[in-house]
Design a protein around this motif. Structure first.
Motif, mmCIF file in Angstrom:
data_model
loop_
_atom_site.group_PDB
_atom_site.id
_atom_site.type_symbol
_atom_site.label_atom_id
_atom_site.label_comp_id
_atom_site.label_asym_id
_atom_site.label_seq_id
_atom_site.Cartn_x
_atom_site.Cartn_y
_atom_site.Cartn_z
ATOM 1 N N SER A 178 0.852 -1.186 0.000
ATOM 2 C CA SER A 178 0.000 0.000 0.000
ATOM 3 C C SER A 178 0.888 1.236 0.000
ATOM 4 O O SER A 178 1.949 1.253 0.639
ATOM 5 N N GLU A 179 0.454 2.272 -0.703
ATOM 6 C CA GLU A 179 1.218 3.509 -0.732
ATOM 7 C C GLU A 179 1.131 4.243 0.600
ATOM 8 O O GLU A 179 2.060 4.938 1.000
ATOM 9 N N ASP A 180 -0.002 4.140 1.304
ATOM 10 C CA ASP A 180 -0.168 4.841 2.578
ATOM 11 C C ASP A 180 -1.020 3.990 3.512
ATOM 12 O O ASP A 180 -2.229 4.146 3.588
ATOM 13 N N ARG A 181 -0.379 3.074 4.213
ATOM 14 C CA ARG A 181 -1.102 2.212 5.138
ATOM 15 C C ARG A 181 -1.718 2.998 6.288
ATOM 16 O O ARG A 181 -2.754 2.624 6.837
ATOM 17 N N PHE A 182 -1.080 4.107 6.667
ATOM 18 C CA PHE A 182 -1.533 4.860 7.828
ATOM 19 C C PHE A 182 -2.790 5.672 7.549
ATOM 20 O O PHE A 182 -3.419 6.168 8.493
ATOM 21 N N ALA A 183 -3.168 5.801 6.282
ATOM 22 C CA ALA A 183 -4.394 6.528 5.961
ATOM 23 C C ALA A 183 -5.629 5.776 6.446
ATOM 24 O O ALA A 183 -6.688 6.381 6.632
ATOM 25 N N ALA A 184 -5.503 4.475 6.661
ATOM 26 C CA ALA A 184 -6.656 3.651 7.043
ATOM 27 C C ALA A 184 -6.761 3.439 8.546
ATOM 28 O O ALA A 184 -7.670 2.738 8.997
ATOM 29 N N VAL A 185 -5.840 4.006 9.344
ATOM 30 C CA VAL A 185 -5.853 3.788 10.790
ATOM 31 C C VAL A 185 -5.681 5.110 11.523
ATOM 32 O O VAL A 185 -5.172 6.090 10.980
ATOM 33 N N ASN A 186 -6.115 5.121 12.782
ATOM 34 C CA ASN A 186 -5.860 6.271 13.654
ATOM 35 C C ASN A 186 -4.563 6.027 14.427
ATOM 36 O O ASN A 186 -4.330 4.924 14.937
ATOM 37 N N TRP A 187 -3.731 7.065 14.516
ATOM 38 C CA TRP A 187 -2.464 6.914 15.213
ATOM 39 C C TRP A 187 -1.991 8.262 15.722
ATOM 40 O O TRP A 187 -2.479 9.314 15.299
ATOM 41 N N GLN A 188 -1.036 8.211 16.624
ATOM 42 C CA GLN A 188 -0.382 9.417 17.099
ATOM 43 C C GLN A 188 1.049 9.086 17.463
ATOM 44 O O GLN A 188 1.398 7.910 17.656
ATOM 45 N N ALA A 189 1.888 10.104 17.552
ATOM 46 C CA ALA A 189 3.288 9.887 17.883
ATOM 47 C C ALA A 189 3.426 9.513 19.351
ATOM 48 O O ALA A 189 2.768 10.090 20.227
ATOM 49 N N GLY A 190 4.271 8.516 19.622
ATOM 50 C CA GLY A 190 4.545 8.110 20.984
ATOM 51 C C GLY A 190 5.543 9.034 21.652
ATOM 52 O O GLY A 190 6.055 9.985 21.031
ATOM 53 N N PRO A 191 5.875 8.780 22.912
ATOM 54 C CA PRO A 191 6.795 9.656 23.642
ATOM 55 C C PRO A 191 8.188 9.743 23.027
ATOM 56 O O PRO A 191 8.883 10.753 23.195
ATOM 57 N N HIS A 192 8.591 8.704 22.307
ATOM 58 C CA HIS A 192 9.897 8.751 21.633
ATOM 59 C C HIS A 192 9.745 9.067 20.145
ATOM 60 O O HIS A 192 10.735 9.117 19.432
ATOM 61 N N GLY A 193 8.502 9.236 19.682
ATOM 62 C CA GLY A 193 8.295 9.722 18.318
ATOM 63 C C GLY A 193 7.773 8.725 17.320
ATOM 64 O O GLY A 193 7.369 9.108 16.220
ATOM 65 N N ALA A 194 7.749 7.421 17.624
ATOM 66 C CA ALA A 194 7.251 6.439 16.657
ATOM 67 C C ALA A 194 5.723 6.408 16.692
ATOM 68 O O ALA A 194 5.107 6.711 17.717
ATOM 69 N N PRO A 195 5.083 6.019 15.585
ATOM 70 C CA PRO A 195 3.617 5.984 15.540
ATOM 71 C C PRO A 195 3.028 4.923 16.460
ATOM 72 O O PRO A 195 3.442 3.761 16.441
ATOM 73 N N ILE A 196 2.037 5.328 17.258
ATOM 74 C CA ILE A 196 1.295 4.434 18.130
ATOM 75 C C ILE A 196 -0.123 4.327 17.577
ATOM 76 O O ILE A 196 -0.808 5.338 17.384
ATOM 77 N N LEU A 197 -0.583 3.118 17.299
ATOM 78 C CA LEU A 197 -1.898 2.902 16.707
ATOM 79 C C LEU A 197 -2.975 2.918 17.785
ATOM 80 O O LEU A 197 -2.768 2.439 18.905
ATOM 81 N N ALA A 198 -4.140 3.437 17.414
ATOM 82 C CA ALA A 198 -5.264 3.494 18.348
ATOM 83 C C ALA A 198 -5.860 2.109 18.554
ATOM 84 O O ALA A 198 -5.909 1.290 17.631
ATOM 85 N N GLY A 199 -6.321 1.828 19.756
ATOM 86 C CA GLY A 199 -7.072 0.616 20.036
ATOM 87 C C GLY A 199 -6.268 -0.641 20.227
ATOM 88 O O GLY A 199 -6.846 -1.736 20.304
ATOM 89 N N VAL A 200 -4.934 -0.546 20.314
ATOM 90 C CA VAL A 200 -4.115 -1.744 20.435
ATOM 91 C C VAL A 200 -4.163 -2.277 21.867
ATOM 92 O O VAL A 200 -4.536 -1.580 22.813
ATOM 93 N N ALA A 201 -3.797 -3.548 22.022
ATOM 94 C CA ALA A 201 -3.769 -4.150 23.349
ATOM 95 C C ALA A 201 -2.637 -3.571 24.189
ATOM 96 O O ALA A 201 -2.787 -3.402 25.402
#
Length: 305
Positions: free
Chosen positions: A90-113
């Protein structure tokens, strides 16, 4: 190692039940990238370390090695589609999910365990993969049950509980054949599988029709091609041969029916079934398999309708 031995080794690895994670980072252009992985493990509590591996053939390989860190997102049991999104191109996998930057900067996905945002502690060369060891800079757990993976299929705690209560599950697969090709889809782990679903309250016929409709092609349910009990997975598996006249699949793609063309199919019993179909399609003499995932018999049928 020969191709056959690599396939057998992958099947052996697949007997280990794992969770499903999405590994994410930001590349040097500030774009989020990620991939599905089950090669995750805790390493140490003091210091707090974990590891995940990435294939050297991955399009993300160089960018992950150059990044300052990465996050491991452990998917919840209702996030199978998130896993599939990150497993397929996929050209943009993140377009289909909600996410935000974590405390160290990597993407954290919404709703994960659970999630772990890490700085890169060490990178170890390991054959055709690299092992990324991360130092945990931040983490959280939601209390939700995680999504599981075993022998090429997803499972969840809720699904396992229902299976224990009701006995072996019934699973239907659609062998959608079009012009000497069969439709295969991503299995969510970098391999391939037939359109497959567990039979619900509406029954096998409705489940099969739903698989065909979801595939986006014109096909009709045909005869039962294979019935077998997968003892290891506690499943009764029914595969229907479904001739297709036209249409471009909305998920997956058609693969030529060739005896040695199904090495990427992760389920061994399904792979053997497809190899049999390739040979029978070549000679125009079809049979119906009865047995289990290891041994059975093929009863001949006169024609394919």
């Amino acid at each position: 190692m020969t191709l056959e031995n690599r396939r057998l080794l992958r099947d052996a690895f697949g007997t280990f039940m794992t969770g499903v994670t999405i590994v994410t980072t930001m590349d040097d252009a500030g774009m989020p990238i990620g991939f599905t992985a089950n090669s995750f493990s805790s390493v140490s509590l003091d210091p707090a370390l974990l590891l995940v591996s990435i294939a050297k053939t991955s399009s993300n390989y160089a960018r992950f090695l150059a990044a300052k860190g990465f996050a491991v997102n452990i998917l919840a049991e209702d996030q199978k589609e998130v896993s599939n999104t990150f497993a397929r191109p996929s050209e943009d996998r993140f377009a289909a999910v909600n996410w935000q930057a974590g405390p160290h900067g990597a993407p954290i996905l919404a709703g994960v365990a659970a999630w772990f945002d890490c700085s890169t502690h060490q990178v170890i060369d390991a054959g055709d993969h690299a092992i990324l060891i991360g130092r945990v800079e931040g983490f959280d757990a939601s209390g939700q049950s995680g999504l599981g993976y075993y022998r090429g299929s997803y499972f969840t705690p809720a699904q396992a509980g229902a299976a224990l209560a009701s006995g072996p599950a019934v699973v239907v697969s659609a062998l959608i054949e079009q012009e000497g090709r069969v439709l295969l889809q991503d299995d969510g782990r970098g391999g391939l599988t037939l359109p497959t679903a567990r039979v619900g309250a509406k029954g096998a016929t409705a489940t099969l029709q739903a698989l065909i409709e979801a595939a986006g092609v014109t096909a009709v349910p045909g005869f039962i091609y294979s019935v077998y009990e997968d003892v290891a997975a506690s499943q009764q598996h029914i595969a229907f041969l479904c001739p297709s006249t036209s249409g471009t699949p909305s998920k997956g793609g058609f693969v030529e029916l060739a005896p040695n063309g199904f090495d990427d199919v992760t389920d061994p019993a399904m792979r053997i079934m497809l190899e049999r179909l390739a040979e029978e399609a070549r000679v125009g003499d079809y049979g119906i398999y009865f047995g289990n995932q290891n041994v059975g018999r093929v009863a001949p049928v006169t024609t394919k309708t």
